[in-house]
Motif scaffolding. Sequence first.
Motif, PDB file in Angstrom:
ATOM      1  N   ILE A  31       0.846  -1.188   0.000  1.00  0.00           N
ATOM      2  CA  ILE A  31       0.000   0.000   0.000  1.00  0.00           C
ATOM      3  C   ILE A  31       0.884   1.242   0.000  1.00  0.00           C
ATOM      4  N   LYS A  32       0.587   2.175  -0.885  1.00  0.00           N
ATOM      5  CA  LYS A  32       1.337   3.429  -0.925  1.00  0.00           C
ATOM      6  C   LYS A  32       0.679   4.434   0.009  1.00  0.00           C
ATOM      7  N   VAL A  33       1.464   5.007   0.913  1.00  0.00           N
ATOM      8  CA  VAL A  33       0.971   5.965   1.902  1.00  0.00           C
ATOM      9  C   VAL A  33       1.632   7.316   1.644  1.00  0.00           C
ATOM     10  N   VAL A  34       0.828   8.321   1.351  1.00  0.00           N
ATOM     11  CA  VAL A  34       1.338   9.681   1.135  1.00  0.00           C
ATOM     12  C   VAL A  34       0.836  10.539   2.288  1.00  0.00           C
ATOM     13  N   PRO A  35       1.704  10.849   3.257  1.00  0.00           N
ATOM     14  CA  PRO A  35       1.226  11.553   4.457  1.00  0.00           C
ATOM     15  C   PRO A  35       0.788  12.983   4.176  1.00  0.00           C
ATOM     16  N   ARG A  36      -0.203  13.410   4.928  1.00  0.00           N
ATOM     17  CA  ARG A  36      -0.676  14.804   4.928  1.00  0.00           C
ATOM     18  C   ARG A  36      -0.521  15.268   6.370  1.00  0.00           C
ATOM     19  N   PHE A  37       0.663  15.777   6.694  1.00  0.00           N
ATOM     20  CA  PHE A  37       0.971  16.082   8.085  1.00  0.00           C
ATOM     21  C   PHE A  37       0.153  17.272   8.592  1.00  0.00           C
ATOM     22  N   GLY A  95     -12.447  -0.065  -2.747  1.00  0.00           N
ATOM     23  CA  GLY A  95     -11.838   0.775  -3.758  1.00  0.00           C
ATOM     24  C   GLY A  95     -10.332   0.639  -3.768  1.00  0.00           C
ATOM     25  N   MET A  96      -9.685   1.414  -4.623  1.00  0.00           N
ATOM     26  CA  MET A  96      -8.223   1.408  -4.702  1.00  0.00           C
ATOM     27  C   MET A  96      -7.639   2.712  -4.171  1.00  0.00           C
ATOM     28  N   LYS A  97      -8.512   3.527  -3.561  1.00  0.00           N
ATOM     29  CA  LYS A  97      -8.085   4.756  -2.906  1.00  0.00           C
ATOM     30  C   LYS A  97      -8.677   4.786  -1.509  1.00  0.00           C
ATOM     31  N   GLY A  98      -7.936   5.383  -0.591  1.00  0.00           N
ATOM     32  CA  GLY A  98      -8.448   5.588   0.750  1.00  0.00           C
ATOM     33  C   GLY A  98      -7.846   6.841   1.337  1.00  0.00           C
ATOM     34  N   TYR A  99      -8.444   7.302   2.405  1.00  0.00           N
ATOM     35  CA  TYR A  99      -7.867   8.419   3.160  1.00  0.00           C
ATOM     36  C   TYR A  99      -8.054   8.137   4.637  1.00  0.00           C
ATOM     37  N   VAL A 100      -7.001   8.367   5.416  1.00  0.00           N
ATOM     38  CA  VAL A 100      -7.055   8.122   6.855  1.00  0.00           C
ATOM     39  C   VAL A 100      -6.759   9.430   7.583  1.00  0.00           C
ATOM     40  N   HIS A 101      -7.427   9.634   8.722  1.00  0.00           N
ATOM     41  CA  HIS A 101      -7.213  10.832   9.538  1.00  0.00           C
ATOM     42  C   HIS A 101      -7.209  10.439  11.008  1.00  0.00           C
ATOM     43  N   GLY A 107       4.375   1.146   7.631  1.00  0.00           N
ATOM     44  CA  GLY A 107       5.633   1.739   8.065  1.00  0.00           C
ATOM     45  C   GLY A 107       5.604   3.239   8.274  1.00  0.00           C
ATOM     46  N   GLN A 108       4.500   3.903   7.942  1.00  0.00           N
ATOM     47  CA  GLN A 108       4.383   5.355   8.103  1.00  0.00           C
ATOM     48  C   GLN A 108       3.676   5.681   9.410  1.00  0.00           C
ATOM     49  N   ASN A 109       4.336   6.447  10.277  1.00  0.00           N
ATOM     50  CA  ASN A 109       3.719   6.884  11.525  1.00  0.00           C
ATOM     51  C   ASN A 109       2.883   8.139  11.293  1.00  0.00           C
ATOM     52  N   LEU A 110       1.725   8.173  11.913  1.00  0.00           N
ATOM     53  CA  LEU A 110       0.828   9.326  11.863  1.00  0.00           C
ATOM     54  C   LEU A 110       0.362   9.626  13.268  1.00  0.00           C
ATOM     55  N   ALA A 141      -3.417  10.787   5.716  1.00  0.00           N
ATOM     56  CA  ALA A 141      -2.631  10.218   4.628  1.00  0.00           C
ATOM     57  C   ALA A 141      -3.546   9.777   3.501  1.00  0.00           C
ATOM     58  N   TYR A 142      -3.059  10.020   2.285  1.00  0.00           N
ATOM     59  CA  TYR A 142      -3.670   9.444   1.101  1.00  0.00           C
ATOM     60  C   TYR A 142      -3.185   8.007   0.974  1.00  0.00           C
ATOM     61  N   LEU A 143      -4.102   7.105   0.673  1.00  0.00           N
ATOM     62  CA  LEU A 143      -3.755   5.699   0.522  1.00  0.00           C
ATOM     63  C   LEU A 143      -4.057   5.250  -0.898  1.00  0.00           C
TER      64      LEU A 143
END
Length: 263
Positions: free
Chosen positions: A4-10, A199-205, A226-229, A235-237
């Motif tokens: 899974i690709k995780v793109v953080p939104r700090f 789906g193939m997209k997600g968002y976590v908060h 592996g990404q800490n939030l 993060a965009y997933l």
Amino acid sequence: MSEIKVVPRFSQDRGNADHGWLKTFHTFSFAMYHDMNHERYGALRVINEDRVASHTGFGTHSHREFEIFSYVVEGELEHKDSMGNVEVLKRGDIQLTSAGTGISHSEKAHGDQPVHFLQIWSLPTTSRLQPKYFTRHFSDAEKQDAWVRVVASVNAEGVQKDLREGSKQGEGPAPVQSPLTMYATLLSPRKSLNLAVKGMKGYVHVVMRSGYNEGPATGATIQISGQNLKEGDGAYLQVPLGSDVVVENVGDRVAEVILFDLE
């Protein structure tokens, strides 16, 4: 199976403003905050984390062609609208207004305490719908170390789409006219949860429970691939087909986590 690709939104990179009566963070472009790299994601258009001072709030204003839902974290939120709905929402409540052809409403802190809530907007798949209003309640006990489906597409299994007019009518998720599902959990330290997304997209908060903070995020800490939030981070997933999203609490306190499956 692909990662899974995780793109953080700090949290400190979100738009934010302190208006005195309102302290707010914007995940996506909103009001005076504009960022062409964060306009929307799938059907998601707005995720605002708002703190409204007691005896203040958003006066009567109008919306159309948006699905608007409020997730109450702390305090009490007073809702009034042009459909005649008047309701005080408390922790565990979620309110959804399908604005359709147009509604007017106000959202204010009720009583002598501030209210902390998430204001979320999504884009409907069908335009010019009849406006509708829904509320649901989900207790902390239900969300403890479990994913609870609090909002789901109107056509999803188990969604009661005809009960409305407040008073927490109906069971299960509130029905949204958008291709998304919203889950919530209260995840204990050293616990982890899997979620099989459609789906193939997600968002976590991660909800900012420990207080308003304009700097780097602190507080409860989760990990995804592996990404800490921390609290306030998101993060965009990008989720390969057939993969599960695994959320682990790697901190020392309970984390309130919101996860969107963008179908």
